[in-house]
Enzyme design. Structure first.
Site, PDB file in Angstrom:
ATOM      1  N   TYR B  99       0.866  -1.183   0.000  1.00 25.17           N
ATOM      2  CA  TYR B  99       0.000   0.000   0.000  1.00 25.17           C
ATOM      3  C   TYR B  99       0.897   1.225   0.000  1.00 25.17           C
ATOM      4  O   TYR B  99       1.862   1.308   0.756  1.00 25.17           O
ATOM      5  CB  TYR B  99      -0.885   0.018   1.250  1.00 25.17           C
ATOM      6  CG  TYR B  99      -1.708   1.285   1.365  1.00 25.17           C
ATOM      7  CD1 TYR B  99      -3.017   1.333   0.908  1.00 25.17           C
ATOM      8  CD2 TYR B  99      -1.150   2.448   1.904  1.00 25.17           C
ATOM      9  CE1 TYR B  99      -3.756   2.505   0.983  1.00 25.17           C
ATOM     10  CE2 TYR B  99      -1.881   3.623   1.975  1.00 25.17           C
ATOM     11  CZ  TYR B  99      -3.178   3.645   1.513  1.00 25.17           C
ATOM     12  OH  TYR B  99      -3.909   4.809   1.582  1.00 25.17           O
ATOM     13  N   GLU B 181      -3.718   7.541  -3.958  1.00 27.11           N
ATOM     14  CA  GLU B 181      -3.520   6.245  -3.313  1.00 27.11           C
ATOM     15  C   GLU B 181      -3.298   5.148  -4.342  1.00 27.11           C
ATOM     16  O   GLU B 181      -4.013   5.067  -5.331  1.00 27.11           O
ATOM     17  CB  GLU B 181      -4.773   5.934  -2.475  1.00 27.11           C
ATOM     18  CG  GLU B 181      -4.692   4.668  -1.668  1.00 27.11           C
ATOM     19  CD  GLU B 181      -6.020   4.374  -0.960  1.00 27.11           C
ATOM     20  OE1 GLU B 181      -6.122   4.666   0.241  1.00 27.11           O
ATOM     21  OE2 GLU B 181      -6.944   3.866  -1.631  1.00 27.11           O
TER      22      GLU B 181
END
Lengths: 295, 365
Positions: B99, B181
């Protein structure tokens, strides 16, 4: 800052105020309202309009000139969002100690940069805020005239009209205010709830604090831990219980992101921190009244 | 403003962040054609909401089932949003999923780089289940991201993400993002990094300097925005028109407190005139669920008499039977009361009183 009196909350009748963007529609209208309130407005700033006058107040091309000519120590900003950051940097560079930014819609990147630049220097209230009012002394911002009453309750809020409504209700019930501060509805505010509570704790004119929060961010939670350390009672009112997640509720900062920023979380944190929770405007008045009676 | 995954990925590529090869399709046939060209492919519904995977909006396909799968996903609606576009991409089958994201830490007033070994899952979920797996690095918005910060993140992550992190930060700052993101950031067979998903939210306040096209639509939200108002539809049956976001939320909460359900949030903002209120009324009453309306105005820059004229004219023009409860206080209040006297609207003298009355009216059979 003006000597002697500014220990009260940041401003007094001696505070010398500059209005940045005073030749604009909002700037000129609000400058008149502030003058009628009794605020000591010493200068206006509008690039290219130096030498003019608005409501009898001289206008300068730059904040630096305005400060040099008038000794101004606070500024209020009405310039459009796209040039607000520039106006803020200019105010700080000119040595202004307190800057109130009324402008709505300032990009959050600009605000973050301004906050970083101001660290250890000027104090910022806003953007997207109604400003600060000390009844009977000074108003820097756009809170309506005629709703305030000098007294001993400090008010701090993220909202505009809701603050006016509550302040007016307090006044109508004979409860005066020491200072009312609207910290604004943006995601990244200059002054936080925690900053305001610390100021009220130190302020000799304040006996109790009313905190008006809303969904989004963690400003209420961040302040909650401080309430235990305060000698003064805090009454808190948080709105947005009915707000759905992932929707911006008018204020750019009023948005529940994922699981964070709900009204329930804030109420829980504030209550745990020792604040009394009010359920509506009427209840705010009741709780403030009862608190003051106990002291 | 949230960007579609395929738009966010275009932006990634512009900033030198690798993404899987792929194309957008709006018919099953073109989706199948693209999938055929790519070989092993994934079809991903393009909607602006999370939970696409769980809803079945993301599916790996082969040549034989691509057409059928594309047809199924194009017919879906995910969390109330109709799927109109598909992203058809090569299936990368990563060896590791990380991530990497940048968002704004509102409390610290700075951007924050967040990284985790646990990619592919909701980061809030990961943070709750394994708080130690989340690496947070705050970034000075004036100085930018430092080399040492990225080195530290890479070391703790066990994967060098330096290049991607710097590119992502440049994109975040230059394009006025509030969220950028990559989840998951795949580590593929040859060890290179590839952004398998992309989420970008652009600051609405910065749209004046960011050339993103706003979604054109005739939704009440969009119409309100055009009029400088802010509207959010809800599930209840009591329409709300209020000046100021805080007071609007307070009014909705009061309605709920008295046992009612608000049908919407609406902030008409400071300085609203007669026409603005008429526009607000027509937006709010366009919702067929609305059984009663509360107008709650604290006058200041907004003049109560102007608001009253707007309400009166709207009722004359539209001949609506819907009960309207009006609470006006502040500038021009007396004149407003006189104006509304013969219009059949119900006057309230506080926010609480207004909420109580409108709830009672909405409950009437």
């Amino acid at each position: 800052m003006a000597q002697g009196r500014w220990w009260l909350l940041l401003i007094s009748r001696d505070t010398r105020v500059i209005v940045q963007g005073m030749t604009g529609k909002a700037g000129s209208f609000q400058a008149r309202q502030m003058l009628e309130f009794g605020t000591n407005i010493v200068a206006g700033v509008s690039p290219g309009r130096g030498g003019e006058e608005v409501h009898g107040v001289p206008v300068f091309d730059s904040v630096e000139e305005g400060v040099a000519e008038t000794g101004a120590d606070a500024s209020v900003i009405f310039v459009p969002a796209r040039s607000a950051a520039d106006a803020l940097f200019e105010a700080d560079d000119a040595g202004i100690g307190l800057v109130v930014c009324i402008t709505e819609g300032v990009p959050v990147k600009d605000t973050m940069r301004v906050c970083r630049y101001f660290e250890g220097r000027a104090r910022l209230i806003g953007p997207n805020c109604p400003g600060i009012t000390v009844p009977g002394e000074c108003k820097i911002g756009i809170m309506p005239n005629g709703i305030h009453l000098p007294g001993r309750v400090g008010v701090v809020s993220r909202s505009g009209t809701l603050t006016y409504e509550l302040v007016e209700l307090l006044t109508r019930n004979g409860i005066g205010q020491s200072t009312s501060i609207g910290i604004g509805g943006d995601p990244v505010p200059g002054m936080s709830f925690l900053d305001a509570l610390s100021l009220f704790e130190k302020d000799e004119k304040t006996d109790a604090v009313l905190l008006v929060g809303e969904i989004g961010g963690t400003s209420e939670e961040d302040a909650a831990g401080f309430i235990h350390k305060m000698s003064k009672p805090v009454i808190a009112y948080v709105v947005g219980i009915t707000a759905p997640p992932e929707k911006t509720m008018g204020h750019a900062g009023a948005i529940i992101s994922g699981r964070s920023g709900t009204a329930q979380d804030k109420i829980y944190a504030l209550e745990k921190g020792g604040a009394m929770i009010a359920s509506g405007p009427g209840d705010v008045v009741e709780k403030v009244k009862r608190t003051l009676a106990k002291n | 403003m949230k960007l579609y995954e395929f738009v966010a990925k275009q932006l990634f590529r512009k900033y030198g962040i690798a993404t899987p090869e792929g194309e957008v399709a709006d018919t099953p046939e073109s989706a199948a054609q693209i999938a055929g060209r790519l070989g092993r492919a994934v079809i991903k519904a393009q909607v602006l909401t999370g939970g696409r995977g769980k809803a079945g909006g993301i599916a790996p396909v082969t040549q034989s089932n691509a057409l059928e799968t594309a047809k199924r996903i194009l017919g879906m609606s995910i969390r109330g949003l109709q799927v109109r576009k598909l992203l058809v991409e090569e299936d990368k089958s990563p060896e590791k999923e990380l991530y990497l994201g940048i968002t704004i830490d509102r409390g610290k007033r700075r951007p924050v780089l967040i990284a985790s070994r646990l990619g592919g899952v909701d980061i809030e979920e990961a943070a709750r289940k394994a708080p130690g797996s989340i690496i947070r690095t705050h970034i000075d918005p004036l100085a930018g991201l430092f080399d040492y910060q990225v080195r530290t993140v890479s070391r703790r992550l066990g994967t060098d993400v330096g290049d991607v992190a710097f590119r992502l930060y440049r994109l975040f700052i230059e394009r006025d993002c509030t969220l950028a993101e990559i989840n998951p950031l795949g580590v593929v067979a040859d060890g290179s990094l590839c952004a398998l998903d992309a989420k970008i939210t652009v600051d609405d306040s910065a749209l004046f300097r960011q050339p993103f096209m706003e979604e054109e639509s005739g939704s009440p939200e969009a119409i309100a925005k055009k009029h400088g108002m802010s509207y959010v539809a809800l599930d209840g049956n009591i329409g709300c028109i209020v000046n100021g976001a805080g007071l609007a939320m307070a009014s909705m909460d009061l309605i709920k407190g008295f046992g009612g359900e608000p049908a919407n949030f609406m902030d008409v903002r400071g300085g609203a005139g007669a026409e603005d209120v008429a526009d607000a009324l027509s937006i709010v009453t366009s919702n067929p669920n609305v059984r009663a309306v509360l107008v709650n105005i604290f006058g200041g820059i907004t003049r109560c008499d102007e608001i009253a004229v707007g309400i009166r004219d709207f009722r004359r023009r539209m001949d609506i039977r819907l009960p309207v409860v009006v609470r006006l206080t502040g500038t021009g209040e007396a004149e407003a009361r006189r104006l509304l006297l013969s219009t059949g609207v119900i006057a309230a003298d506080s926010s609480e009183d207004g909420a109580r009355q409108v709830v009672a009216l909405a409950h009437q059979p």
